[in-house]
Design a protein around this motif. Structure first.
Motif, short mmCIF file in Angstrom:
data_model
loop_
_atom_site.label_atom_id
_atom_site.label_comp_id
_atom_site.label_asym_id
_atom_site.label_seq_id
_atom_site.Cartn_x
_atom_site.Cartn_y
_atom_site.Cartn_z
N GLN A 87 0.82 -1.31 0.02
CA GLN A 87 -0.12 0.03 -0.12
C GLN A 87 0.85 1.32 0.00
OE1 GLN A 87 -3.28 -0.70 -0.32
NE2 GLN A 87 -2.84 -2.96 -0.04
N LEU A 88 1.62 1.17 1.03
CA LEU A 88 2.58 2.62 1.01
C LEU A 88 3.55 2.94 0.09
CD1 LEU A 88 2.70 2.71 4.87
CD2 LEU A 88 0.98 3.58 3.56
N VAL A 89 4.39 1.73 -0.25
CA VAL A 89 5.34 2.22 -1.25
C VAL A 89 4.87 2.52 -2.77
CG1 VAL A 89 7.16 0.99 -2.53
CG2 VAL A 89 7.15 0.63 -0.01
N PRO A 90 3.67 1.69 -3.34
CA PRO A 90 3.15 2.31 -4.38
C PRO A 90 2.73 3.59 -4.48
CG PRO A 90 2.51 0.00 -3.73
CD PRO A 90 3.31 0.32 -2.73
N GLN A 91 2.11 4.07 -3.17
CA GLN A 91 1.32 5.31 -3.06
C GLN A 91 2.58 6.52 -3.41
OE1 GLN A 91 -0.90 5.82 0.47
NE2 GLN A 91 -0.36 8.02 0.56
N VAL A 92 3.79 6.05 -2.37
CA VAL A 92 4.78 7.04 -2.54
C VAL A 92 5.47 7.22 -3.89
CG1 VAL A 92 7.13 7.64 -1.21
CG2 VAL A 92 5.16 7.08 0.03
N ALA A 93 5.52 5.99 -4.34
CA ALA A 93 6.29 6.10 -5.82
C ALA A 93 5.50 6.87 -6.69
CB ALA A 93 6.39 4.59 -6.18
N ARG A 94 4.12 6.76 -6.63
CA ARG A 94 3.16 7.48 -7.62
C ARG A 94 3.56 9.04 -7.16
NH1 ARG A 94 -0.37 3.19 -6.66
NH2 ARG A 94 -1.46 4.54 -4.73
N GLU A 95 3.45 9.42 -5.87
CA GLU A 95 3.64 10.77 -5.44
C GLU A 95 4.93 11.20 -5.84
OE1 GLU A 95 3.06 10.44 -1.48
OE2 GLU A 95 0.67 10.26 -1.41
N GLN A 96 6.00 10.63 -5.81
CA GLN A 96 7.19 11.08 -6.27
C GLN A 96 7.79 10.84 -7.58
OE1 GLN A 96 9.62 12.48 -4.00
NE2 GLN A 96 8.20 12.22 -2.21
N ILE A 98 8.47 7.96 -9.12
CA ILE A 98 9.08 6.89 -9.11
C ILE A 98 8.66 5.65 -9.97
CG2 ILE A 98 10.66 5.32 -7.88
CD1 ILE A 98 10.75 7.51 -5.59
N LYS A 99 9.11 5.41 -10.95
CA LYS A 99 8.52 4.44 -11.56
C LYS A 99 8.96 2.91 -11.20
CE LYS A 99 8.22 2.11 -16.31
NZ LYS A 99 8.81 2.25 -17.74
N ILE A 100 7.94 2.17 -10.49
CA ILE A 100 8.08 0.64 -10.31
C ILE A 100 6.83 -0.21 -10.72
CG2 ILE A 100 9.73 1.19 -8.32
CD1 ILE A 100 7.25 1.24 -6.48
N GLU A 101 7.15 -1.39 -10.78
CA GLU A 101 6.21 -2.19 -11.38
C GLU A 101 5.51 -3.04 -10.52
OE1 GLU A 101 7.68 -4.71 -14.51
OE2 GLU A 101 8.23 -2.88 -15.79
N SER A 102 4.29 -3.40 -10.38
CA SER A 102 3.58 -4.21 -9.44
C SER A 102 3.89 -5.54 -9.67
CB SER A 102 2.05 -4.04 -9.40
OG SER A 102 1.78 -2.71 -8.82
N PRO A 103 3.81 -6.56 -8.75
CA PRO A 103 3.55 -6.14 -7.41
C PRO A 103 4.83 -5.92 -6.65
CG PRO A 103 3.43 -8.65 -7.93
CD PRO A 103 3.98 -8.18 -9.27
N ILE A 104 4.85 -4.98 -5.65
CA ILE A 104 5.87 -4.77 -4.79
C ILE A 104 5.68 -5.64 -3.65
CG2 ILE A 104 6.88 -3.05 -3.43
CD1 ILE A 104 6.81 -2.41 -6.34
N HIS A 105 6.62 -6.60 -3.54
CA HIS A 105 6.72 -7.69 -2.46
C HIS A 105 8.02 -8.02 -2.19
CE1 HIS A 105 5.24 -11.23 -0.67
NE2 HIS A 105 5.66 -12.12 -1.26
#
Length: 468
Positions: A87-96, A98-105
Motif C-alpha cells: 500500500q504505502l510504497v506504491p502510493q509514495v512511488a506515484r507521488e514522487q 518513481i517508476k516501479i512495477e507491481s507487485p511490490i513484494h
C-alpha cells in the motif's frame, strides 16, 4: 504446540518456496480489511518510504539486490510489512514519480517451527507467498541454500528479522543474529562469481506500536486476572477508568515478585536446584527493580540448565543462542531420521520413540519460559513509564502464566486496546563496500560479518530513538 508434538515423528521436511502471483494479488487486495478485522491496528504509517520506492526501482532495473532487516517485537510485524510494501510504497512511488512495477513484494525467511504451533496452513501460505523456512539453532543447509538463492536470484528482494524471534518489547532490540550479515556477503559473493554488477544492500526497518488511547483499564483487568491466578489478593477498586500507572505499578512489581517466588520454589523443591545468593550494591538494595532483575537472571539460568542438562548441552553464549540450541536439540529428539518409515518400526520402538518425544517436549518447556524474558530489564518501565511499556511487560508476565498453565500464549494474546503503527526506513547499509574485507581471508570474513551485524544493531536501535 499441537498434540502431535508429544509423539515421535519423521524429520521436519523442508517447505520449498512456491510463489503464486494470484495468491499474492488476493492477499494484497484483502490485507487492509484483514488487518481491521483480525488485529487491534487502526492505522499504519511510515517515514522515508521514498528510500524503499527508489530501491525497488533500482532492483527492477537490475542495479541492486537488497534485504529488508525488520524489527520483530510482535507477531503482527509481517502483516505491517506487507501493508508497507503493498500500500504505502506504491502510493509514495506515484507521488514522487518513481517508476516501479507491481507487485511490490519481498521473499522472506520464517522459522520452520511456526507451522508446528500456528498450523500447517501457515506453512502452505508462507510457501506460496514466496517465503523460505529456516530451522533455528543448527546449520540448516537446505534452508540456507534456499535463502541464499532467493537473495541473489529471486524475483523480489528479501525480508528477514535479524533478532530471530519476537521479544514482545517495542523499544528494546534483542542481540542480532549474524545470519543476516552472512547472507548479505554470500549474495555479494554469488554476484561476483557470476560477473554481475548489482550492489548488495541491507535496509534497516523499525516497527513501533503505540496505543491510540492509554488502555489502563484493560491493563488493570489483566493484572487482576494474573493476580488471581497467582494467589494474590485483587483490588477491584483500582480497576476500570480509575486505574493509573501510579496505582498499577506497585501491583505489577508485587505480581512479578510473586511469580518469581513461585518459580524459585518450584525449581528448588522439585528439581533440587540451588539458586545463587543475590548480592546487590548498597545503592541497589532498596530498588525492587534491581532485585527483580537479579532474581530473574538467576532463575532463567536455572530453568535453561534444566533443558540443557537433559540434552547434554553446554550453557554457553547469550540467552538467545542457548534457547535456540535447546530448541533444535528438542526437535532432533522429536523429528527423527529413524522414523522416516514409521511402518517399519516395531510397536515397542514406536512407543519408546513417543516417550522420548514427550520428555523432550517437556524439557523444552523450561526453555520456553526463558525465551519470553531474554530482553527484559528491570528499568524498562521505570526509565520511560508509558502505557506501551507497561502493557508489554504485563503481557510478558501473562505469557509466563499461560506457559505454566499449558496454553499457547501467542495464539490467544489479548488485545488491550486499539493501536497505531509507525514504520521507519533507515539508510541502507552497503554490503558490497565491505565485500573486499570479507573475501580477503577467513579472519577478514569473520570480522566483516561481526562488524556488519554490530552496525545493523546500532542502526536499528537509532530508529527506535528516532521514533521515540
Amino acid at each position: 504446540m499441537s498434540n502431535g508434538i508429544y509423539q515421535a515423528q519423521p524429520p521436519l521436511e523442508f517447505i520449498p518456496p512456491r510463489f503464486n502471483p494470484l495468491l499474492l494479488q488476493l492477499t494484497h487486495l484483502l490485507l487492509p480489511s484483514w488487518i481491521n478485522w483480525k488485529t487491534a491496528i487502526t492505522h499504519i504509517e511510515a517515514d522515508n518510504v521514498e528510500i524503499l520506492a527508489d530501491l525497488y526501482h533500482q532492483f527492477q532495473e537490475g542495479k541492486t539486490r537488497f534485504l529488508l532487516a525488520f524489527r520483530h517485537p510482535k507477531t503482527e510485524d509481517p502483516v505491517c510489512l506487507g501493508y508497507l510494501l503493498s500500500q504505502l510504497v506504491p502510493q509514495v512511488a506515484r507521488e514522487q514519480g518513481i517508476k516501479i512495477e507491481s507487485p511490490i513484494h519481498a521473499h522472506f525467511i520464517y522459522d520452520r517451527g511456526i507451522p508446528l504451533w500456528a498450523g500447517q496452513h501457515i506453512g502452505w501460505l508462507a510457501s506460496h507467498l514466496g517465503g523460505t523456512p529456516i530451522q533455528r539453532g543448527k546449520a540448516d543447509w537446505n534452508g540456507l541454500r534456499s535463502a541464499r538463492d532467493l537473495f541473489a536470484n529471486g524475483k523480489f528482494p528479501m525480508a528477514a528479522a535479524p533478532e530471530g524471534a519476537t521479544n514482545g518489547l517495542s523499544e528494546i532490540i534483542s542481540p542480532l543474529e549474524p545470519g543476516i550479515a552472512q547472507l548479505g556477503f554470500w549474495c555479494a559473493e554469488d554476484l561476483h562469481k557470476a560477473g554481475r554488477s548489482e550492489q548488495v544492500l541491507i535496509v534497516p526497518v523499525g516497527i513501533k506500536y503505540s496505543y491510540v488511547a492509554a488502555p489502563w483499564g484493560a491493563i488493570a483487568q489483566l493484572l487482576s486476572e494474573l493476580e488471581a491466578a497467582s494467589g494474590l489478593p485483587v483490588n477491584p477498586s483500582e480497576n476500570g477508568n480509575s486505574a493509573t500507572i501510579e496505582s498499577l505499578y506497585p501491583r505489577l512489581l508485587t505480581l512479578a515478585e510473586k511469580l518469581l517466588t513461585l518459580m524459585e520454589q518450584f525449581y528448588t523443591k522439585f528439581y533440587h536446584q540451588k539458586l545463587p545468593e543475590i548480592i546487590l550494591a548498597p545503592e541497589e538494595t532498596s530498588d525492587r527493580n534491581q532485585a527483580l532483575t537479579a532474581r530473574l537472571q538467576a532463575l532463567m539460568h536455572i530453568a535453561l540448565q534444566m533443558s540443557e542438562q537433559y540434552f547434554d548441552l553446554a550453557p554457553k553464549g547469550a540467552w538467545n543462542d542457548r534457547c535456540r540450541r535447546v530448541e533444535q536439540a528438542g526437535w532432533n529428539y522429536i523429528f527423527r531420521e529413524e522414523f522416516k518409515d514409521i511402518k517399519a518400526l516395531s510397536p515397542i520402538e514406536h512407543a519408546l520413540g513417543d516417550r522420548v518425544a514427550e520428555e523432550a517436549n517437556r524439557r523444552m518447556w523450561h526453555m520456553r519460559l526463558v525465551e519470553s524474558f531474554v530482553a527484559v530489564s528491570g528499568s524498562y518501565i521505570k526509565a520511560k513509564p508509558t502505557a506501551e511499556r507497561f502493557a508489554e511487560t504485563t503481557l510478558l508476565l501473562r505469557d509466563m502464566v499461560n506457559k505454566i498453565q499449558g496454553t499457547n500464549s501467542l495464539l490467544h494474546r489479548p488485545q488491550l486496546g486499539k493501536q497505531q503503527v509507525k514504520i521507519s526506513i533507515g539508510e541502507p547499509i552497503s554490503v558490497s563496500e565491505r565485500y573486499p574485507v570479507y573475501k580477503a581471508n577467513r579472519l577478514g570474513a569473520k570480522q566483516a560479518v561481526t562488524e556488519l551485524t554490530n552496525d545493523l544493531q546500532h542502526t536499528m536501535e537509532s530508529l527506535i530513538v528516532k521514533e521515540g
